[in-house]
Design a protein around this motif. Structure first.
Motif, short mmCIF file in Angstrom:
data_model
loop_
_atom_site.label_atom_id
_atom_site.label_comp_id
_atom_site.label_asym_id
_atom_site.label_seq_id
_atom_site.Cartn_x
_atom_site.Cartn_y
_atom_site.Cartn_z
N ASP A 282 0.82 -1.21 0.00
CA ASP A 282 0.00 0.00 0.00
C ASP A 282 0.85 1.27 0.00
O ASP A 282 0.35 2.35 0.27
CB ASP A 282 -0.94 -0.01 1.21
CG ASP A 282 -0.18 -0.19 2.52
OD1 ASP A 282 1.05 -0.36 2.47
OD2 ASP A 282 -0.83 -0.15 3.59
N TYR A 283 2.13 1.13 -0.32
CA TYR A 283 3.03 2.29 -0.33
C TYR A 283 2.75 3.18 -1.55
O TYR A 283 2.56 2.67 -2.66
CB TYR A 283 4.47 1.82 -0.34
CG TYR A 283 5.50 2.91 -0.34
CD1 TYR A 283 5.75 3.65 0.82
CD2 TYR A 283 6.23 3.21 -1.48
CE1 TYR A 283 6.70 4.65 0.83
CE2 TYR A 283 7.18 4.21 -1.48
CZ TYR A 283 7.41 4.93 -0.31
OH TYR A 283 8.35 5.91 -0.31
N VAL A 284 2.72 4.47 -1.33
CA VAL A 284 2.53 5.43 -2.42
C VAL A 284 3.85 6.16 -2.66
O VAL A 284 4.44 6.70 -1.72
CB VAL A 284 1.41 6.44 -2.07
CG1 VAL A 284 1.17 7.38 -3.25
CG2 VAL A 284 0.13 5.72 -1.70
N ASP A 285 4.30 6.17 -3.91
CA ASP A 285 5.57 6.82 -4.22
C ASP A 285 5.51 8.31 -3.92
O ASP A 285 4.56 8.98 -4.32
CB ASP A 285 5.90 6.63 -5.71
CG ASP A 285 6.22 5.19 -6.04
OD1 ASP A 285 6.13 4.36 -5.12
OD2 ASP A 285 6.55 4.91 -7.20
N PRO A 286 6.53 8.82 -3.23
CA PRO A 286 6.51 10.26 -2.92
C PRO A 286 6.84 11.08 -4.15
O PRO A 286 7.67 10.68 -4.97
CB PRO A 286 7.62 10.39 -1.87
CG PRO A 286 8.56 9.29 -2.17
CD PRO A 286 7.74 8.16 -2.74
N MET A 287 6.16 12.22 -4.29
CA MET A 287 6.44 13.10 -5.42
C MET A 287 7.37 14.24 -5.03
O MET A 287 7.81 15.00 -5.85
CB MET A 287 5.14 13.66 -6.00
CG MET A 287 4.39 12.66 -6.84
SD MET A 287 5.35 12.13 -8.26
CE MET A 287 4.52 10.62 -8.69
N ARG A 288 7.61 14.38 -3.74
CA ARG A 288 8.63 15.33 -3.32
C ARG A 288 9.35 14.78 -2.10
O ARG A 288 8.80 14.00 -1.33
CB ARG A 288 8.04 16.73 -3.03
CG ARG A 288 6.87 16.74 -2.05
CD ARG A 288 6.28 18.12 -1.97
NE ARG A 288 5.59 18.45 -3.21
CZ ARG A 288 5.96 19.43 -4.02
NH1 ARG A 288 7.00 20.18 -3.74
NH2 ARG A 288 5.28 19.68 -5.12
N TYR A 289 10.62 15.17 -1.99
CA TYR A 289 11.39 14.71 -0.84
C TYR A 289 12.39 15.79 -0.46
O TYR A 289 13.15 16.25 -1.32
CB TYR A 289 12.14 13.41 -1.18
CG TYR A 289 13.25 13.10 -0.21
CD1 TYR A 289 12.94 12.64 1.06
CD2 TYR A 289 14.58 13.32 -0.54
CE1 TYR A 289 13.94 12.41 1.97
CE2 TYR A 289 15.58 13.07 0.37
CZ TYR A 289 15.25 12.61 1.62
OH TYR A 289 16.24 12.38 2.54
N GLY A 290 12.38 16.23 0.77
CA GLY A 290 13.36 17.18 1.28
C GLY A 290 13.49 18.43 0.44
O GLY A 290 14.59 18.89 0.16
N GLY A 291 12.37 18.99 -0.02
CA GLY A 291 12.45 20.22 -0.80
C GLY A 291 12.68 19.99 -2.28
O GLY A 291 12.71 20.94 -3.05
#
Lengths: 178, 177
Positions: free
Chosen positions: B150-159
């Motif tokens: 159920d993991y959703v890929d992040p579209m932003r990380y650390g700015g």
């Protein structure tokens, strides 16, 4: 500068040029790149620097520290964890500096576009001058990119630009006319 | 060295465990391609110590440890190898998805140290008693566990804005996350 026999062009041992041209010529003839490989593109980077590609003949030699490098070749997949490090390396390089994005991965994510941890293009964290397509690009392609960077440096008027920036109150040595 | 698992070996180990650690085994699978034992979550340390120290078994090497997401529950998978007896064994432990807590085996087989860190990194298992349970591969401030279904890929990380600059028309998805 027109290519001709050096003895014909400077018969008296005197060469007339302007400082900007001389500086540009000096910079493009000693384009030291950072020894920085991330994935399989690094193998082609090594091959380009090796005896067959022979990048040394253009004055491009690898440096092991960003503080002595003029050129950053991002060779390979940039993960999100690595992205901060890439940016930090870029920030440590002295101006003027140039960036080649080598291969599909660092251009746009490439093969690992759908990975959760992969940065989709290194231009999201640092400005890129030349994109080299390929997976990985052949040494000839990378050599072409180096030659292209040299052409750009030849056109640049760095001193004039710096003076302009100082007059405008902007940061000195800022990249312009790209 | 024989690495191919043999169903009869699982049966033999099951007989040893039946007397050595009562109540340790939940079920046994004899499928020719993946023979394995399902171990009770509370008994995993006891079972592992028994497997390592019993002279007739002497499973002295943990070759692989990882996780599985089976939907309603998670599983920790162990593969152990006996160099002296030339045999392998696969084990599974099921843990509930809401509370994936299990005892560590890193003091029994030191190679479990990094395996368990990776399993924690990817699935979010909490290994009780692990000396240094941090993320192994991903950055420390990463959110979520990527190998869960159920993991959703992040579209932003650390700015960093990590959205694609180009989407093929047929693959346009919601990028607001």
């Amino acid at each position: 500068m027109k290519e001709m026999n050096i003895y014909q062009s400077v018969p008296e041992g005197v060469l007339v040029t302007n400082v900007d041209k001389l500086l540009s010529w000096g910079r493009l003839s000693s384009l030291w790149y950072l020894l920085f490989g991330l994935a399989c593109c690094a193998i082609e980077l090594m091959q380009t620097g090796g005896p067959r590609g022979d990048l040394d003949r253009f004055g491009a030699v690898p440096r092991a520290t960003p503080r002595q490098a003029d050129l950053l070749i991002v060779a390979g997949t940039v993960t999100l964890k690595m992205a901060e490090r890439v940016r930090r390396l870029y920030e440590q390089m002295p101006e003027p500096k140039y960036v080649i994005s080598m291969g599909s991965c660092s251009n746009c994510g490439g093969l690992f576009d759908y990975g959760y941890s992969v940065l989709r293009g290194v231009d999201k964290v640092i400005p890129v001058d030349i994109y080299v397509p390929g997976c990985p690009p052949r040494p000839e392609a990378l050599t072409e990119a180096i030659l292209e960077i040299q052409k750009r440096i030849r056109r640049e008027k760095y001193l004039a630009k710096e003076e302009e920036a100082a007059v405008e109150g902007g940061p000195s040595g800022e990249k312009a006319d790209r | 060295m024989k690495y191919k698992p043999d169903p009869t070996e699982v049966e033999e180990v099951q007989r040893w465990l039946f007397s050595g650690v009562p109540g340790g085994i939940v079920e046994m699978h004899r499928e020719p391609y993946s023979p394995h034992l399902v171990i009770h979550a509370e008994k995993i340390r006891e079972v592992c110590l028994f497997l390592r120290d019993k002279p007739e078994l002497r499973f002295d090497y943990l070759t692989h440890q990882s996780g599985l997401d089976l939907g309603e529950k998670l599983a920790v998978v162990y593969r152990v190898l006996s160099l002296g007896r030339k045999r392998t064994l696969a084990m599974r432990v099921y843990v509930p998805r809401e509370k994936p807590v299990i005892d560590t085996v890193s003091d029994i087989w030191p190679s479990a140290g990094w395996f368990e860190r990776e399993a924690f990194d990817m699935f979010g298992f909490h290994f009780t008693g692990h000396p240094d349970l941090r993320r192994l591969l991903l950055p420390e401030d990463w959110e979520g566990f990527p190998l869960r279904k159920d993991y959703v890929d992040p579209m932003r990380y650390g700015g960093i804005d990590n959205r694609r600059t180009y989407w093929p028309e047929e693959e346009k998805v919601d990028e607001t996350t």
